[in-house]
Scaffold this active site. Structure first.
Site, PDB file in Angstrom:
ATOM      1  N   HIS A 151      38.805  24.891   6.812  1.00  0.00           N
ATOM      2  CA  HIS A 151      38.612  25.709   5.380  1.00  0.00           C
ATOM      3  C   HIS A 151      37.615  25.092   4.763  1.00  0.00           C
ATOM      4  O   HIS A 151      37.613  25.110   3.547  1.00  0.00           O
ATOM      5  CB  HIS A 151      39.760  26.184   4.606  1.00  0.00           C
ATOM      6  CG  HIS A 151      39.805  27.335   3.954  1.00  0.00           C
ATOM      7  ND1 HIS A 151      40.719  28.298   4.389  1.00  0.00           N
ATOM      8  CD2 HIS A 151      39.233  27.879   2.682  1.00  0.00           C
ATOM      9  CE1 HIS A 151      40.659  29.229   3.552  1.00  0.00           C
ATOM     10  NE2 HIS A 151      39.867  29.006   2.599  1.00  0.00           N
ATOM     11  N   PRO A 169      33.671  33.861   6.410  1.00  0.00           N
ATOM     12  CA  PRO A 169      33.982  34.723   5.514  1.00  0.00           C
ATOM     13  C   PRO A 169      34.295  33.601   4.181  1.00  0.00           C
ATOM     14  O   PRO A 169      34.671  32.577   4.297  1.00  0.00           O
ATOM     15  CB  PRO A 169      35.295  35.019   5.914  1.00  0.00           C
ATOM     16  CG  PRO A 169      35.850  34.094   7.180  1.00  0.00           C
ATOM     17  CD  PRO A 169      34.546  33.602   7.801  1.00  0.00           C
ATOM     18  N   GLY A 182      31.405  22.499   7.788  1.00  0.00           N
ATOM     19  CA  GLY A 182      30.652  21.253   7.600  1.00  0.00           C
ATOM     20  C   GLY A 182      29.413  21.370   8.239  1.00  0.00           C
ATOM     21  O   GLY A 182      28.469  20.477   8.226  1.00  0.00           O
TER      22      GLY A 182
END
Length: 364
Positions: A271, A82, A304
């Site tokens: 995040h 998302p 990442g």
């Protein structure tokens, strides 16, 4: 755009081409991390330090990239994380991602702050969409969104729990990034120097936070999300009878408590290093998470990932499924839908080749 897509051979290529096309403000919003960005470097270093075990003289001529997710088939072990305001990367980006999700039967994480209404995205994704939820303010708007997601046909809800306050991202602050846009002289010059993006945005209209066009509720990106607690989670579990995932889990004790609380999966994530600069590397936590949660409990991973090999490393480390984020936006910015398809093929090829090199015909 097709010319640019042909020049995407890695996630780094997509990022490099996107940096040329996007206004500085938009590129840094997508690319930036918290603080001095050491958290992003730490996670990348952990991924780079991990190795795969090469094996030889095994028949790997037939390989499968398919897996299952909540009992349903998925053609890849990676989906779409998302991401807020994806249409900033290119006009129609949300629906490009939705079409990709439908084609490969992978989840498209639909952000609370998506540029396109959740109902339209799940329709185009042919049901292959999960709704990502923030708990904001007093929660009234949050639970309205939960009901909308239920009516729209979403079967998986992803509560993002690692944003009690929005992290400080200096690159955003230097450019004066705000939603909705505040256009001053600095932003005007930035947009003028990137006419391809600016003209497209002008003709399509500036991106909006589409899920907040609800009566009696206006979203404020800076509104505190700090009131969410374990009672909030219980209320959400009671209100949602589909799959419930909690995203942003970086502590093994929290993960165990979530499992006990009836959460169906945890998503190990920092995040994208956009929240707490000093957070541990999410990748480094995967083995301990797997040991604590048992062999069969779903553990998802993002943050990442830049290649198919990265995804395979995460699966070996304990993840059940993985998600790509920023790189997909960069591919769209670089080459539109053709660029997105090209990078997806690159990730798939990288994974398949890495499986062959390590003697695998099926995913670990």
């Amino acid at each position: 755009m097709t010319w640019a897509a042909a020049h995407i051979h890695s996630a780094s290529d997509a990022r490099r081409l996107a940096k040329k096309r996007l206004p500085w403000m938009i590129f840094d919003y997508i690319d930036g991390s918290a603080g001095e960005e050491t958290g992003a470097l730490r996670n990348r270093a952990a991924l780079d330090a991990a190795t795969l075990r090469p094996r030889i003289l095994r028949d790997v001529s037939e390989r499968s990239l398919s897996t299952s997710l909540f009992g349903k088939p998925s053609q890849r072990p990676f989906g779409i994380a998302p991401m807020g305001m994806c249409n900033l990367s290119g006009v129609g980006a949300d629906l490009m991602l939705a079409r990709l999700a439908a084609k490969y039967e992978v989840p498209h994480g639909v952000s609370t702050v998506a540029s396109t209404p959740m109902e339209k995205i799940i329709e185009v994704a042919e049901g292959h969409a999960w709704f990502q939820l923030y708990f904001s303010g007093d929660g009234i708007g949050t639970f309205k969104l939960v009901e909308r997601a239920k009516v729209a046909g979403y079967q998986t809800l992803v509560l993002t729990a690692d944003v009690p306050e929005v992290g400080r991202r200096p690159r955003e602050l230097r450019h004066g990034f705000k939603m909705p846009f505040k256009i001053g002289p600095k932003q005007f010059i930035d947009f003028a120097l990137h006419p391809h993006w600016s003209l497209s945005a002008l003709f399509s209209g500036k991106p909006q936070m589409a899920n907040f066009e609800m009566d009696g509720y206006a979203f404020d990106r800076t509104e505190s999300r700090a009131r969410a607690d374990w009672d909030t989670l219980k209320r959400l579990r009671d209100a949602w009878d589909g799959n419930l995932v909690v995203k942003g889990v970086l502590d093994v004790e929290d993960a165990v408590d979530l499992q006990k609380a009836g959460v169906d999966a945890v998503q190990v994530s920092s995040h994208g290093a956009r929240q707490l600069e000093s957070a541990p590397s999410p990748f480094s936590l995967l083995p301990a998470m797997r040991a604590a949660l048992g062999p069969n409990y779903p553990i998802f991973f993002d943050s990442g990932l830049r290649s198919g090999e990265d995804a395979l490393k995460a699966l070996h480390a304990g993840a059940s499924y993985t998600f790509f984020g920023r790189s997909l936006q960069f591919a769209i910015a670089a080459g539109g839908e053709a660029g997105l398809a090209k990078l997806w093929d690159v990730f798939s090829d990288e994974l398949s080749i890495a499986m062959a090199q390590t003697g695998l015909t099926e995913l670990p």
